[in-house]
Motif scaffolding. Structure first.
Motif, mmCIF file in Angstrom:
data_model
loop_
_atom_site.group_PDB
_atom_site.id
_atom_site.type_symbol
_atom_site.label_atom_id
_atom_site.label_comp_id
_atom_site.label_asym_id
_atom_site.label_seq_id
_atom_site.Cartn_x
_atom_site.Cartn_y
_atom_site.Cartn_z
ATOM 1 N N PRO A 49 0.829 -1.209 0.000
ATOM 2 C CA PRO A 49 0.000 0.000 0.000
ATOM 3 C C PRO A 49 0.858 1.252 0.000
ATOM 4 C CG PRO A 49 0.028 -0.996 2.186
ATOM 5 C CD PRO A 49 0.728 -1.971 1.270
ATOM 6 N N ASP A 50 0.263 2.328 -0.505
ATOM 7 C CA ASP A 50 0.981 3.603 -0.514
ATOM 8 C C ASP A 50 1.278 4.034 0.917
ATOM 9 O OD1 ASP A 50 0.864 3.664 -3.220
ATOM 10 O OD2 ASP A 50 -0.893 4.969 -3.326
ATOM 11 N N GLY A 51 2.480 4.497 1.108
ATOM 12 C CA GLY A 51 2.903 4.974 2.420
ATOM 13 C C GLY A 51 3.487 6.356 2.302
ATOM 14 N N PRO A 52 4.477 6.645 3.119
ATOM 15 C CA PRO A 52 5.129 7.955 3.050
ATOM 16 C C PRO A 52 5.722 8.197 1.659
ATOM 17 C CG PRO A 52 5.799 6.749 5.010
ATOM 18 C CD PRO A 52 5.050 5.782 4.159
ATOM 19 N N ILE A 53 5.739 9.448 1.259
ATOM 20 C CA ILE A 53 6.278 9.821 -0.055
ATOM 21 C C ILE A 53 7.767 9.484 -0.104
ATOM 22 C CG2 ILE A 53 6.723 11.739 -1.623
ATOM 23 C CD1 ILE A 53 4.245 13.097 -0.517
ATOM 24 N N VAL A 54 8.150 8.829 -1.163
ATOM 25 C CA VAL A 54 9.555 8.468 -1.360
ATOM 26 C C VAL A 54 10.219 9.564 -2.174
ATOM 27 C CG1 VAL A 54 11.135 6.755 -2.297
ATOM 28 C CG2 VAL A 54 8.939 6.031 -1.316
ATOM 29 N N ASP A 55 11.346 10.077 -1.670
ATOM 30 C CA ASP A 55 12.030 11.102 -2.440
ATOM 31 C C ASP A 55 12.691 10.486 -3.678
ATOM 32 O OD1 ASP A 55 13.855 9.649 -1.041
ATOM 33 O OD2 ASP A 55 15.032 11.348 -0.311
ATOM 34 N N HIS A 56 12.981 11.351 -4.643
ATOM 35 C CA HIS A 56 13.555 10.921 -5.930
ATOM 36 C C HIS A 56 12.644 9.916 -6.636
ATOM 37 C CE1 HIS A 56 17.301 12.901 -4.763
ATOM 38 N NE2 HIS A 56 17.248 12.230 -3.600
ATOM 39 N N LEU A 57 11.329 10.090 -6.484
ATOM 40 C CA LEU A 57 10.387 9.110 -7.019
ATOM 41 C C LEU A 57 10.486 8.988 -8.541
ATOM 42 C CD1 LEU A 57 8.028 7.163 -6.514
ATOM 43 C CD2 LEU A 57 6.470 9.111 -6.759
ATOM 44 N N THR A 58 10.592 10.119 -9.236
ATOM 45 C CA THR A 58 10.660 10.077 -10.702
ATOM 46 C C THR A 58 11.864 9.275 -11.166
ATOM 47 O OG1 THR A 58 9.533 12.211 -10.912
ATOM 48 C CG2 THR A 58 10.842 11.476 -12.788
ATOM 49 N N LEU A 59 13.022 9.496 -10.528
ATOM 50 C CA LEU A 59 14.227 8.760 -10.911
ATOM 51 C C LEU A 59 14.063 7.273 -10.617
ATOM 52 C CD1 LEU A 59 17.882 9.731 -10.555
ATOM 53 C CD2 LEU A 59 17.150 7.604 -9.476
ATOM 54 N N LEU A 60 13.517 6.938 -9.458
ATOM 55 C CA LEU A 60 13.366 5.527 -9.094
ATOM 56 C C LEU A 60 12.418 4.811 -10.057
ATOM 57 C CD1 LEU A 60 13.118 5.969 -5.217
ATOM 58 C CD2 LEU A 60 15.039 4.999 -6.490
ATOM 59 N N GLU A 61 11.310 5.477 -10.418
ATOM 60 C CA GLU A 61 10.398 4.866 -11.391
ATOM 61 C C GLU A 61 11.069 4.723 -12.748
ATOM 62 O OE1 GLU A 61 6.018 6.346 -9.704
ATOM 63 O OE2 GLU A 61 7.094 7.556 -11.199
ATOM 64 N N GLY A 62 11.898 5.707 -13.107
ATOM 65 C CA GLY A 62 12.626 5.615 -14.370
ATOM 66 C C GLY A 62 13.594 4.445 -14.392
ATOM 67 N N VAL A 63 14.257 4.185 -13.274
ATOM 68 C CA VAL A 63 15.186 3.049 -13.178
ATOM 69 C C VAL A 63 14.435 1.732 -13.360
ATOM 70 C CG1 VAL A 63 16.743 1.798 -11.641
ATOM 71 C CG2 VAL A 63 16.827 4.301 -11.740
ATOM 72 N N ILE A 64 13.253 1.637 -12.767
ATOM 73 C CA ILE A 64 12.461 0.408 -12.892
ATOM 74 C C ILE A 64 12.056 0.183 -14.344
ATOM 75 C CG2 ILE A 64 10.249 -0.647 -12.273
ATOM 76 C CD1 ILE A 64 10.556 0.785 -9.527
ATOM 77 N N VAL A 65 11.596 1.243 -15.014
ATOM 78 C CA VAL A 65 11.234 1.123 -16.435
ATOM 79 C C VAL A 65 12.461 0.734 -17.255
ATOM 80 C CG1 VAL A 65 10.388 2.368 -18.466
ATOM 81 C CG2 VAL A 65 9.315 2.751 -16.240
ATOM 82 N N LEU A 66 13.605 1.329 -16.946
ATOM 83 C CA LEU A 66 14.830 1.021 -17.683
ATOM 84 C C LEU A 66 15.206 -0.449 -17.543
ATOM 85 C CD1 LEU A 66 17.258 2.095 -19.296
ATOM 86 C CD2 LEU A 66 18.390 2.538 -17.107
ATOM 87 N N GLU A 67 15.139 -0.983 -16.327
ATOM 88 C CA GLU A 67 15.476 -2.397 -16.118
ATOM 89 C C GLU A 67 14.541 -3.306 -16.917
ATOM 90 O OE1 GLU A 67 15.645 -5.822 -12.605
ATOM 91 O OE2 GLU A 67 15.154 -3.746 -12.074
ATOM 92 N N GLU A 68 13.239 -3.005 -16.854
ATOM 93 C CA GLU A 68 12.275 -3.837 -17.571
ATOM 94 C C GLU A 68 12.465 -3.730 -19.079
ATOM 95 O OE1 GLU A 68 10.171 -5.976 -15.947
ATOM 96 O OE2 GLU A 68 11.440 -5.295 -14.295
ATOM 97 N N PHE A 69 12.778 -2.548 -19.547
ATOM 98 C CA PHE A 69 12.980 -2.349 -20.986
ATOM 99 C C PHE A 69 14.181 -3.136 -21.477
ATOM 100 C CE2 PHE A 69 14.423 0.639 -24.502
ATOM 101 C CZ PHE A 69 13.500 0.156 -25.418
ATOM 102 N N CYS A 70 15.247 -3.158 -20.712
ATOM 103 C CA CYS A 70 16.431 -3.932 -21.115
ATOM 104 C C CYS A 70 16.109 -5.422 -21.182
ATOM 105 C CB CYS A 70 17.583 -3.675 -20.133
ATOM 106 S SG CYS A 70 18.325 -2.035 -20.298
ATOM 107 N N LYS A 71 15.313 -5.918 -20.240
ATOM 108 C CA LYS A 71 14.898 -7.328 -20.295
ATOM 109 C C LYS A 71 14.037 -7.589 -21.533
ATOM 110 C CE LYS A 71 13.095 -7.564 -16.138
ATOM 111 N NZ LYS A 71 12.438 -8.124 -14.937
ATOM 112 N N GLU A 72 13.179 -6.626 -21.843
ATOM 113 C CA GLU A 72 12.308 -6.791 -23.011
ATOM 114 C C GLU A 72 13.130 -6.827 -24.298
ATOM 115 O OE1 GLU A 72 8.103 -4.969 -24.704
ATOM 116 O OE2 GLU A 72 9.346 -3.751 -23.368
ATOM 117 N N LEU A 73 14.107 -5.941 -24.420
ATOM 118 C CA LEU A 73 14.961 -5.929 -25.613
ATOM 119 C C LEU A 73 15.761 -7.223 -25.724
ATOM 120 C CD1 LEU A 73 16.288 -2.240 -25.559
ATOM 121 C CD2 LEU A 73 14.506 -3.207 -27.024
ATOM 122 N N ALA A 74 16.237 -7.728 -24.598
ATOM 123 C CA ALA A 74 16.975 -9.000 -24.616
ATOM 124 C C ALA A 74 16.080 -10.124 -25.104
ATOM 125 C CB ALA A 74 17.507 -9.303 -23.210
#
Length: 759
Positions: free
Chosen positions: A721-746
């Motif tokens: 569940p959603d909890g306290p706001i995580v700082d650097h949220l945009t960067l962290l979400e971007g890292v997750i998308v990047l990891e998944e995208f690399c797996k998809e390309l592979a």
């Protein structure tokens, strides 16, 4: 009162009287109708107060019975009588005069039932198709008139007969001067109660009615078959109008189409739908002469397109894109209408359904139409609707207006199924150009450039919607889409080593490099890496070094090296999927296999090469420009750590779709990490490497980076569940998308390699 009583008594007499031979019975009923006009002085009494409807019904029953009792295709004496005595011509005259009131309706019903119930072909007879053509001209003259339902039933039965025998349509292509002559000869309605209506030859209907009718057997023997038999199409056309062999300057009328077009505007929805169905039948006829006449001598294309444009203009200036995306009930002819439900849903729902339903009709009509008609209709939609109405909406400056127009265009692209209409939509959006792209194309193709720039708009909503538009375009079975956007820029493979940068594209090239491209060896991010802060280049060493057999004879890189390059591209401290179940690489393998199979099925007919163009055959002197579309995608990909999550998902989705296409140049440019890039050029892998280098620097500045990353991933998956706001949220979400995208390309790279080695 007395006429109704007389009708009842007459019917009783007919029932009780001994049955007559069919021919005599038929003649008796016809004489009873013609005698009415001599014996009756009151022409204001409605036809339903007379015996005429009963006599007409009896005549139809006799004709059907006669046909049932005879050999198939054999014409009986009753039908011969109808043809020889021009019964249909006389009925047309009575119907045109509407004397007595309501007679037009009775005539329409008689014609409809005659054509529908008689199995033998009647339309080839000149004494059938000529009065039928005249009656057609009476249909649709006045909307919402009392005979509208009978008119559309009559027109539709004619269309169905033409569908059964398409060559018969040539009888209904009229010389315009001949059509005018027929109109001028036809007598106006009778104004004198004692005046007897005349037929189109000026002959009184009383002639032959007051005296004895000729004996049927004498009738049939004294007249040649040419006067009553069927006429070949060429003879019929001498009466109806010229064909292709006639002078090209003579225009023709296609009144069947014109009458149906009028009835498509009927306020009665059922009549309008039936008229649309009739047009659908006519446009599908294989006769070239009819298709040319329809496009050159009728306003069908213009009228249908203008209605599409007016329905578009009636839409609200602002509609929620989600409403445009999810509204259902889009099926012409099945347009359900619920005032309360529509009003409570969202403003403009009724107008939106009406527009999309009419677009669906135009799309289906083009799909079914003769190629001549389909091309003309699609071209008309492009010029009068897309260019004239939609383009200004896409080029406006209002963000709300742009978003609504793009969402509507996206729905149109999703919905279109006709290849001919799709082609015109593609040409409208992307132009017909196929030569290599340059910055000069911006001035020549402002709409294309504007749409691509909207993928990088300051409004995230506009960017996402435009990216979705291009993603759905890539799904369409049209080779020009991919060639115009991507392939024409990769055709010479001049992104490989020893290719000079493009000297003409000053705005794109900066100091010998494409804007956004980076020489990784000179990048300060990599130069500053040191073993002390764990930012060494060791993370790149996970990709195996190039071996002598790295490139096979067919130009394909060893697949395990490519797969590992993408899977190991994101460093371990920036990975979070291995700690969450169900987010592994194998999931992407299954999806990639299914999607690549579908893409291959579409691309089979495009005759793409199996291997890359030999480098010695490429134009080595040509400067390389990746093209505006890939430039925007790569620029967006380079900002993945600083963009909203939804934007990143859409950017990577478009890039993954591009990577799935089975073209060797696309595969090399997007999926081969080891391609030797020319100075100033960038590939998808090079862009990701640059992003990862930036990420390695930023990680050091974020305390507890990995736990935060895992928490964000679980929240995105709904596992926490959603909890306290995580700082650097945009960067962290971007890292997750990047990891998944690399797996998809592979996964895509593996599936494509496996497919190429499997028969």
């Amino acid at each position: 009162m007395f006429s109704k009583l007389a009708s009842i008594l007459q019917h009783a007499v007919e029932v009780l009287a001994p049955s007559l031979p069919l021919q005599e019975d038929f003649v008796y009923h016809w004489k009873a109708i013609t005698h009415y006009y001599i014996e009756t002085s009151d022409d204001k009494a409605p036809v339903t107060d007379t015996n005429i409807p009963s006599h007409l019904e009896q005549m139809l029953d006799i004709l059907v019975q006669e046909e049932d009792e005879r050999e198939s295709g054999e014409t009986g004496p009753c039908m011969e009588y109808l043809l020889h005595h021009k019964v249909l011509e006389t009925l047309y005259t009575l119907g045109k005069a509407d004397c007595p009131p309501g007679m037009k309706q009775q005539v329409l019903v008689f014609y409809t039932k005659l054509l529908g119930r008689i199995r033998q072909p009647l339309l080839p007879h000149i004494n059938v198709h000529r009065p039928v053509q005249k009656l057609i001209r009476l249909c649709g003259e006045v909307l919402a008139n009392p005979t509208e339902n009978e008119e559309i039933q009559f027109l539709c039965i004619v269309c169905s007969k033409l569908k059964q025998d398409p060559y018969l349509v040539n009888f209904f292509l009229e010389n315009k001067s001949r059509a005018g002559l027929l109109h001028s000869v036809a007598s106006p309605p009778s104004s004198n109660p004692r005046q007897v209506p005349t037929n189109d030859t000026g002959q009184s209907l009383a002639s032959g009615a007051t005296g004895d009718f000729p004996r049927a057997d004498k009738d049939l023997t004294d007249h040649s078959s040419s006067s009553t038999g069927s006429q070949p199409p060429t003879e019929g056309l001498q009466e109806s109008g010229p064909q292709e062999q006639s002078s090209s300057h003579i225009q023709q009328d296609y009144n069947l189409v014109n009458s149906l077009l009028n009835l498509t505007k009927s306020p009665d929805g059922r009549v309008a739908v039936k008229a649309c169905e009739g047009l659908m039948l006519l446009v599908s006829l294989p006769e070239t002469a009819a298709a040319k006449c329809l496009t050159q001598s009728t306003c069908m294309c213009e009228l249908l397109t203008d209605r599409l444009a007016s329905l578009y203009r009636a839409l609200p200036q602002s509609i929620d894109p989600l409403d445009i995306e999810t509204v259902d009930g889009i099926n012409w002819g099945l347009d359900s209408y619920n005032v309360k439900e529509d009003a409570s849903a969202f403003p403009g729902k009724r107008a939106l359904i009406s527009f999309l339903s009419w677009f669906d009709y135009c799309d289906q009509l083009i799909k079914e139409a003769h190629q001549i008609t389909a091309s003309a209709m699609a071209q008309c939609i492009r010029e009068r609707f897309l260019v004239g109405v939609v383009e200004p909406q896409l080029m406006q400056t209002s963000e709300i207006g742009i978003l609504t127009a793009t969402a509507l265009l996206h729905r149109i692209v999703r919905h279109v199924t006709s290849e001919t209409l799709l082609q015109q939509i593609v040409y409208f959006l992307l132009t017909e150009q196929r030569d290599p792209e340059s910055l000069r194309d911006i001035q020549r193709n402002p709409l294309r450039h504007r749409l691509i720039e909207h993928c990088n708009h300051i409004s995230d909503e506009i960017s996402i919607m435009t990216l979705r538009l291009f993603e759905h375009l890539l799904h369409k079975p049209n080779e020009h889409i991919l060639y115009n956007l991507v392939l024409r820029n990769l055709e010479e493979r001049n992104y490989t080593e020893y290719k000079p940068p493009c000297p003409d594209d000053k705005d794109v090239v900066e100091n010998g490099q494409i804007a956004g491209a980076v020489d990784l060896e000179e990048d300060p991010i990599f130069a500053d890496m040191s073993p002390d802060n764990m930012l060494s280049k060791e993370w790149m060493s996970a990709s195996p070094p190039i071996t002598p057999d790295h490139h096979r004879n067919d130009g394909k890189t060893e697949v395990h090296k490519i797969v590992n390059s993408f899977l190991c591209l994101v460093p371990d401290e920036a990975k979070s999927s291995y700690q969450v179940e169900g987010t592994g690489y194998d999931t992407y393998l299954r999806d990639a296999h299914r999607q690549f199979r579908d893409y291959c099925a579409v691309c089979l007919r495009w005759d793409w090469p199996g291997i890359a163009k030999a480098i010695e055959k490429c134009n080595l002197e040509a400067p390389f420009f990746e093209g505006h579309f890939l430039k925007v995608l790569f620029d967006r990909m380079g900002r993945i750590l600083d963009q909203p999550y939804d934007v990143n998902l859409q950017v990577t989705s478009v890039l993954s779709k591009l990577s799935l296409f089975p073209h060797p140049h696309i595969h090399e440019f997007l999926l081969d990490p080891y391609v030797n890039l020319a100075p100033g050029c960038r590939s998808l892998f090079a862009v990701i490497v640059r992003v990862v280098g930036d990420l390695m620097v930023r990680i050091q500045r974020i305390p507890e980076f990995t736990p935060k990353l895992l928490r964000v991933r679980k929240r995105l998956l709904g596992l926490e569940p959603d909890g306290p706001i995580v700082d650097h949220l945009t960067l962290l979400e971007g890292v997750i998308v990047l990891e998944e995208f690399c797996k998809e390309l592979a996964a895509i790279a593996f599936v494509k390699y496996h497919s190429s080695t499997t028969p």
